[in-house]
Enzyme design. Sequence first.
Site, mmCIF file in Angstrom:
data_model
loop_
_atom_site.group_PDB
_atom_site.id
_atom_site.type_symbol
_atom_site.label_atom_id
_atom_site.label_comp_id
_atom_site.label_asym_id
_atom_site.label_seq_id
_atom_site.Cartn_x
_atom_site.Cartn_y
_atom_site.Cartn_z
ATOM 1 N N ARG A 127 0.791 -1.228 0.000
ATOM 2 C CA ARG A 127 0.000 0.000 0.000
ATOM 3 C C ARG A 127 0.825 1.281 0.000
ATOM 4 N NH1 ARG A 127 -2.690 -3.886 1.647
ATOM 5 N NH2 ARG A 127 -0.718 -4.338 2.639
ATOM 6 N N THR A 128 1.802 1.344 0.890
ATOM 7 C CA THR A 128 2.484 2.627 1.060
ATOM 8 C C THR A 128 3.225 3.004 -0.220
ATOM 9 O OG1 THR A 128 2.722 2.047 3.377
ATOM 10 C CG2 THR A 128 3.986 3.941 2.611
ATOM 11 N N LYS A 136 26.056 -4.685 -2.489
ATOM 12 C CA LYS A 136 27.523 -4.619 -2.628
ATOM 13 C C LYS A 136 28.140 -3.913 -1.424
ATOM 14 C CE LYS A 136 26.744 -3.751 -7.517
ATOM 15 N NZ LYS A 136 26.709 -2.625 -8.447
ATOM 16 N N ARG A 154 11.349 3.734 3.561
ATOM 17 C CA ARG A 154 10.941 2.749 4.571
ATOM 18 C C ARG A 154 12.175 1.953 4.951
ATOM 19 N NH1 ARG A 154 5.788 -1.205 4.475
ATOM 20 N NH2 ARG A 154 4.855 0.789 5.041
ATOM 21 N N HIS A 195 5.004 5.636 11.539
ATOM 22 C CA HIS A 195 4.553 5.572 10.142
ATOM 23 C C HIS A 195 3.600 6.766 9.974
ATOM 24 C CE1 HIS A 195 3.374 4.164 6.305
ATOM 25 N NE2 HIS A 195 3.028 2.917 6.577
#
Length: 309
Positions: free
Chosen positions: A57-58, A86, A107, A135
């Site tokens: 969703r986000t 890496k 996120r 959030h």
Amino acid sequence: MNEFYQKDIISIKDFSKDQLEEIFASTDKIMQLNSSDRREICKGKTLGYLFYEPSTRTRLSFDSAMASIGGNSLGISDISSSSTQKGESLSDTVRIMSIYSDILVLRHTLDGSSRFASEISEKPVINAGSGTEEHPTQAIQDLFTIKKEKKKIDGLKIGIVGDLKYGRTVYSLLYGLGNYDVDVRLISPESLRIRSDSTYEIKKKLDFTETTDIEEYLDELDVLYVTRIQKERFPDEEEYLKVKGSYVVGLNMLKRMKDDSIILHPLPRIDEISSDVDKTKNAKYFEQAEYGKHTRAALLGMILNENGF
Ligand code: CP
């Protein structure tokens, strides 16, 4: 100049009630604009996303929001296909993304990651979920949903049930609700009560009671906000299994609630709301996900336009 211009969105604690209400008014405005006017808002602007944790969703709502206001998005949704593999640092990755974008959405698994990124990035940073901490754009969407569906926030009785220890949406929602005159009932297994380091701060602005028994307050709630038990955040599986399936909201429970109560969930859902609740008039979690696109479009429009839109 609009006060959101070039602002980082790191914590919902940084927002006053007036500022939240301003975002809600801008969201209403965006929802009313026709699509060609809407596409002028961020024409030519680029959103860069960096997701170190999975998301449906986000990430997609930011992507869709940006497209709806005429901008475009690029980024990394699967960190295993990036140069992080890496050994590239978060700091360098953020610096590079901020060269390619006008705004960054991050996120990350770690608390404090978005604040850290905002200190490095020359472009505004939006916290799309930082560890178990916060959030904030989810809380904006949750508060907007309550306001839309209940026509007010002040005066409501709000139950929040599930994983209150690890659920970052819970903390952002509680901090956001601290701006309003609400009664909050926190319902969780003993081991998943809200973290004591946050309790002090929440108590300064919000009245709440805690219980393990979801039946205790069902008949008085205007809003029941259901959350998933966050399996991925438990230190070991045994602890998760002890609380898995603690609460399942089904039709029997709904019958005991007020006729006009609403059920919210930030999603994803596992088994904590049975699917037969979906077709009831009380289930508003899919509307909530839709509002997330519009609240995010409004935020992007406000952050990227000096004089608002
Ligand atoms: N509500 C929420 O943050 O959902 P995603 O994890 O799918 O982005």
